[in-house]
Structure formats: C-alpha cells, structure tokens
Design an enzyme around this catalytic site. Structure first.
Site, PDB file in Angstrom:
ATOM      1  N   HIS A  63       0.821  -1.208   0.000  1.00 46.86           N
ATOM      2  CA  HIS A  63       0.000   0.000   0.000  1.00 46.86           C
ATOM      3  C   HIS A  63       0.860   1.266   0.000  1.00 46.86           C
ATOM      4  O   HIS A  63       0.341   2.373   0.143  1.00 46.86           O
ATOM      5  CB  HIS A  63      -0.902  -0.040   1.246  1.00 46.86           C
ATOM      6  CG  HIS A  63      -2.084   0.859   1.186  1.00 46.86           C
ATOM      7  ND1 HIS A  63      -2.339   1.824   2.139  1.00 46.86           N
ATOM      8  CD2 HIS A  63      -3.099   0.955   0.293  1.00 46.86           C
ATOM      9  CE1 HIS A  63      -3.446   2.465   1.843  1.00 46.86           C
ATOM     10  NE2 HIS A  63      -3.935   1.963   0.730  1.00 46.86           N
TER      11      HIS A  63
ATOM     12  N   LYS B 237       3.272   4.409  -1.183  1.00 44.09           N
ATOM     13  CA  LYS B 237       3.371   5.339  -2.306  1.00 44.09           C
ATOM     14  C   LYS B 237       4.686   6.095  -2.147  1.00 44.09           C
ATOM     15  O   LYS B 237       4.833   6.902  -1.224  1.00 44.09           O
ATOM     16  CB  LYS B 237       2.215   6.339  -2.323  1.00 44.09           C
ATOM     17  CG  LYS B 237       0.833   5.720  -2.531  1.00 44.09           C
ATOM     18  CD  LYS B 237       0.125   5.477  -1.242  1.00 44.09           C
ATOM     19  CE  LYS B 237      -1.283   4.948  -1.473  1.00 44.09           C
ATOM     20  NZ  LYS B 237      -1.875   4.408  -0.245  1.00 44.09           N
TER      21      LYS B 237
ATOM     22  N   ASP C 158      16.903  10.925  -7.601  1.00 43.24           N
ATOM     23  CA  ASP C 158      18.341  11.155  -7.402  1.00 43.24           C
ATOM     24  C   ASP C 158      18.788  10.984  -5.954  1.00 43.24           C
ATOM     25  O   ASP C 158      19.866  11.459  -5.568  1.00 43.24           O
ATOM     26  CB  ASP C 158      18.742  12.552  -7.901  1.00 43.24           C
ATOM     27  CG  ASP C 158      18.692  12.657  -9.420  1.00 43.24           C
ATOM     28  OD1 ASP C 158      18.653  11.601 -10.084  1.00 43.24           O
ATOM     29  OD2 ASP C 158      18.686  13.787  -9.939  1.00 43.24           O
TER      30      ASP C 158
ATOM     31  N   HIS D 245      -9.459  11.263   1.764  1.00 41.48           N
ATOM     32  CA  HIS D 245      -8.599  10.081   1.702  1.00 41.48           C
ATOM     33  C   HIS D 245      -7.289  10.301   2.456  1.00 41.48           C
ATOM     34  O   HIS D 245      -6.432   9.425   2.491  1.00 41.48           O
ATOM     35  CB  HIS D 245      -8.318   9.757   0.226  1.00 41.48           C
ATOM     36  CG  HIS D 245      -7.628   8.455  -0.015  1.00 41.48           C
ATOM     37  ND1 HIS D 245      -6.298   8.382  -0.388  1.00 41.48           N
ATOM     38  CD2 HIS D 245      -8.068   7.178   0.062  1.00 41.48           C
ATOM     39  CE1 HIS D 245      -5.958   7.113  -0.547  1.00 41.48           C
ATOM     40  NE2 HIS D 245      -7.000   6.359  -0.280  1.00 41.48           N
TER      41      HIS D 245
ATOM     42  N   LYS E 109      -4.452  10.602   5.318  1.00 42.75           N
ATOM     43  CA  LYS E 109      -4.114   9.797   6.493  1.00 42.75           C
ATOM     44  C   LYS E 109      -3.170  10.631   7.357  1.00 42.75           C
ATOM     45  O   LYS E 109      -1.951  10.618   7.175  1.00 42.75           O
ATOM     46  CB  LYS E 109      -3.430   8.485   6.090  1.00 42.75           C
ATOM     47  CG  LYS E 109      -4.255   7.611   5.111  1.00 42.75           C
ATOM     48  CD  LYS E 109      -3.753   7.763   3.719  1.00 42.75           C
ATOM     49  CE  LYS E 109      -4.215   6.707   2.741  1.00 42.75           C
ATOM     50  NZ  LYS E 109      -5.539   6.233   2.758  1.00 42.75           N
TER      51      LYS E 109
ATOM     52  N   ASP F  58      -1.071  16.811  20.146  1.00 48.64           N
ATOM     53  CA  ASP F  58      -0.609  18.033  20.815  1.00 48.64           C
ATOM     54  C   ASP F  58       0.186  18.884  19.821  1.00 48.64           C
ATOM     55  O   ASP F  58      -0.176  18.998  18.658  1.00 48.64           O
ATOM     56  CB  ASP F  58       0.229  17.683  22.051  1.00 48.64           C
ATOM     57  CG  ASP F  58      -0.608  17.039  23.154  1.00 48.64           C
ATOM     58  OD1 ASP F  58      -1.842  17.137  23.086  1.00 48.64           O
ATOM     59  OD2 ASP F  58      -0.025  16.431  24.070  1.00 48.64           O
TER      60      ASP F  58
END
Length: 476
Positions: free
Chosen positions: A218, A220, A225, A394, A396, A401
């Site tokens: 999952h 990404k 470089d 979508h 996450k 704090d």
C-alpha cells in the site's frame, strides 16, 4: 450418521487450526470463525490462502533486514541522527523521553535532524511537485504506487519516465499487483521498450492464487536522485484530481521531503524492489551526500511483513497515550484495533480534545458500515466525529498536541496496521504541525459533526449491518 460425524470432525479441525494460528489476535480469530460458521468449507479454503503465511513473512522480513544492514553504515555516516531527546528542536518534545525511546527503538530507521519538508494538499499540487522533480532527474527515478492508472495523469507520468529513461536516467517502477491489477499490458510494454524497468510487487495473475495476496503493498513512494522524496496518501489516477463524477472532489495529503529522510524512503524502495524483482541494488550513488538545507526532524516508519514490529500501530498507540491537549485524526477508513480504540476512549474521557474526520460517503460500503460501528461508544466517551461533505477525504494524518504529526499511507484500520506494507513520515517541526493543523481546521469547516442523539436513532437495519460488518473488521 457417519457423514455427520465426518462433517463435525472437519469443522472441529478447521476451528482448531484457526484458533492455533490466530491466538495472538483474538479479534481476527473471531472474524474468521464467523466466516467459517457461515461458509464452513469455502471459508477455510479462503483462510488458508489469504489469512496466514508465516514462513513467507519471515523470508520477506529477512530479505528486507539484510538489505538494510548492508547500507546501514553508509546511511548513518551521512545522516544527522538524533540520539537523545535533548537534541530535538521542538520544545514540547523535551520531556517526552519515553515516546522518544519508543520511536528510536522500534524502527530500524533513525530519527533524522537535517530535513526540509513541504506538506502537499490534494492531487494537483502533489502531481505537479512530483513531475517537476522527475523532470529534473539526473541519475535515477524510483516510483512505487499501490494504484497506478493508465488515464490522463498516469500517461503524464509515463511520458516523463520514458523521456528520462531515454536520456540515460535509470527509471525503476513498481506497482502493487492487486491495487493496479487493471493496468494495461500495452502501458507496461511501452514503458519497458523505452528502458523503464517495471515490476509488479505481486503479479495480478498470481495474486489470486498466491497466499501473499493478504499482504498488499500500500506504499506510495517517489525518490529522485536520492535527494528528494515523496510519501503520502495519493496514488496516480484522475480520481485523485476529482475527475471521476462518482467520487467528486478528492481531498488528500502528501509530503515532499529533502534531506536525511530521503535516504530511508530510498531504503524502503530498495527493499521492495528486491522483493519484486529479485535484484539487490548496491549502487552507492543511490545515497548521495547532501548539503543540509533544513533543520526539521523527520522519521520514516515502515510496517508490514518486512518488519519485526507493527511499527505504525505502535507509534499511534504510544503517541495517543502521552497526549495532553489534543488528538486530531483524519482517515478514510476507521477500524481501530482494541488498543487504539481504548486509547482514544480514555483520552476523550480524560478531557483531551479528540477529533476524528471520516468520509460522509465512502468508496467501500462494507468498510464504511464497519467504521460507523465504532462511532457511538466513542461519541459517548467524548470523541468528536466529523463527516467530510465536500467530497471524499482520503488523507491519512494524525496530530498529537504540538509534539508530532504523521503523514503517510496507513489508514486507521487493522489491515494497514497489521497486514499491508505501509509507510509514514513522522514530523516534529512546529512549522509542519501548523500546516497540518490548518488543513485539519479547514477540513472541519467542510464537515458535519455527528450528533450523538441523532446517531442513536439511526435505523435498526443499519445497526444490524454495522454489527455484522464489525465482526469482519479485522479482515476488511
């Protein structure tokens, strides 16, 4: 009567097998026993193929650890490693020695001190930043996504990868075999013919037969470089630009990193490349020395079958338990494990400001119902839930704090915590936390607050559906 006895023996054997292998995770065992009760034979066959694969998990973990150890000495020599809490710039972290020790001990990746980050809001800003960085590549481009579509934005990525490959830049490209199962072969062939090295993390044909199907990649990742990297919730597809009418506006968060943290994004990619292609890349130029251009602390945390610890879940739990003022969470899927669930409840009961943003309309009906099954008890404890109304959210993101924030690929659910290959960046700089907080406040303004009294009066049919899907929640 003999056949009844045989059926009973088979059922007892199946039940015993599930209890034997899943005794460490009772909620998962209950979910599979529920499936087994409803579908006695088919349920066990499905369990065998997708639920457990301990030997392969060990092999995966060993391969990732070996690769990491081979690069460790070089990475540490080139990285400003934060070794004690006194080195942290964030003044709110000075007295969090317990959390600091957890962060540095549960992950092979250190907490790094020489970084510059940029929070990227939504697909347009993210894709522009990624493509700009890729256009400037001189040595290599590493691309890894769970979902990669051959639509308008996907073809833009393809054109850049092909052009850079023809210029002599090494381009390596990974997609998950389940998430990107419908990526056309013609798209892949065009990439290969131009010199782009492509691999499925788990090929789509074998994904239906291979027991590793339960371990989906999952992550990404884009690394250019070895100096600039990207991680977050955004895959490559026009839906992430709000171009799919059924989905509408797509709200998401991604992160751009320059500095030490990129080394550890790179290391995760190389481990995944080894698992996908069988090739161990040992080129030292993949980790070039860099000039420190920022002083932000960042830690890259990965979790999944290639890790000893359930690192991201343990980070969340540890951070929630030290919160004193606020816990703000944005997640498209909310299926917390018992530890996270109790930590949120106790935090709210103790007076901490706990706010959670979830979608109003989800892209998965089952997951949405399972998510709602957790809402009432937490509302009664004092947690505030908001449903995003502007489109589909979508992102996450977790903010605790003024201590830390996280941006990554992991949802607040058990699949992300315990099964998928996931990745998150933990941020400690006050500037980054302010940007994440500002985005959260903006998202609240585009959301409706769930009223406890109204929620209690939801239809009985929905309550029953929530109960049934909650029993399956460890598997969703």
């Amino acid at each position: 009567m003999l056949w009844l006895l045989l059926v009973l023996i088979i059922f007892i054997f199946q039940t015993g097998t599930i209890l034997l292998f899943e005794f460490r995770k009772p909620s998962k065992a209950v979910a599979w026993l529920f499936i087994l009760f409803c579908f006695p034979l088919i349920g066990f066959v499905v369990y065998y193929f997708v639920a457990q694969d301990y030997q392969k998990r060990k092999v995966v973990r060993k391969a990732g650890s070996q690769l990491f150890r081979e690069f460790r000495e070089r990475l540490w020599a080139q990285t400003k490693v934060i070794e004690n809490v006194e080195q942290m710039h964030n003044p709110h972290f000075k007295h969090q020695e317990r959390l600091f020790n957890q962060l540095i001990r549960m992950s092979e990746n250190p907490l790094t001190g020489c970084n510059r980050t940029r929070v990227l809001t939504n697909g347009e800003e993210t894709f522009e930043a990624m493509l700009t960085a890729m256009e400037q590549a001189q040595h290599h481009i590493h691309v890894e996504f769970y979902i990669f579509r051959a639509d308008e934005i996907g073809k833009k990525f393809q054109k850049v990868m092909i052009r850079k490959a023809r210029e002599g830049v090494k381009v390596r490209f990974i997609v998950d075999g389940v998430g990107s199962y419908n990526l056309p072969y013609s798209f892949i062939r065009t990439c290969n013919e131009a010199g782009v090295e492509f691999h499925y993390f788990l090929p789509p044909f074998f994904a239906t037969l291979d027991r590793r199907i339960n371990y989906r990649n999952h992550r990404k990742i884009v690394v250019v470089d070895g100096t600039i990297g990207f991680v977050g919730g955004i895959n490559v597809g026009d839906d992430y630009l709000g171009k799919y009418p059924k989905v509408g506006f797509w709200r998401d968060t991604h992160l751009q990193i320059e500095g030490d943290g990129v080394y550890f994004l790179q290391n995760v990619f190389l481990s995944d490349w080894k698992l996908a292609s069988g090739e161990r890349l040992m080129d030292v130029n993949l980790f070039p020395p860099h000039t420190c251009t920022g002083d932000e602390e960042v830690q890259i945390l990965s979790s999944g079958p290639d890790q000893v610890w359930d690192t991201i879940q343990e980070l969340c739990f540890g951070a929630l338990t030290v919160a004193k003022k606020r816990i703000w969470i944005t997640t498209p899927y909310f299926i917390p494990d018992p530890g996270i669930y109790e930590a949120l409840k106790l935090a709210a009961v103790s007076g901490i400001d706990v706010k959670i943003i979830i979608p109003y309309q989800s892209d998965s009906k089952l997951v949405h119902l399972a998510s709602l099954s957790y809402v009432q008890d937490l509302l009664e404890a004092g947690v505030e839930f908001y449903q995003y109304r502007k489109g589909f959210i979508h992102a996450k993101v977790v903010i605790v704090d003024d201590l830390l924030g996280s941006v990554g690929t992991a949802n607040m659910d058990m699949r992300s915590f315990f099964y998928n290959f996931e990745l998150t960046a933990v941020l400690f700089a006050t500037s980054a936390l302010k940007r994440l907080s500002a985005d959260f406040v903006e998202d609240i303004s585009n959301s409706s607050k769930i009223d406890l009294n109204v929620f209690r009066r939801r239809p009985r049919s929905q309550k029953i559906a929530e109960i049934l899907t909650r029993m399956l929640s460890p598997l969703l």
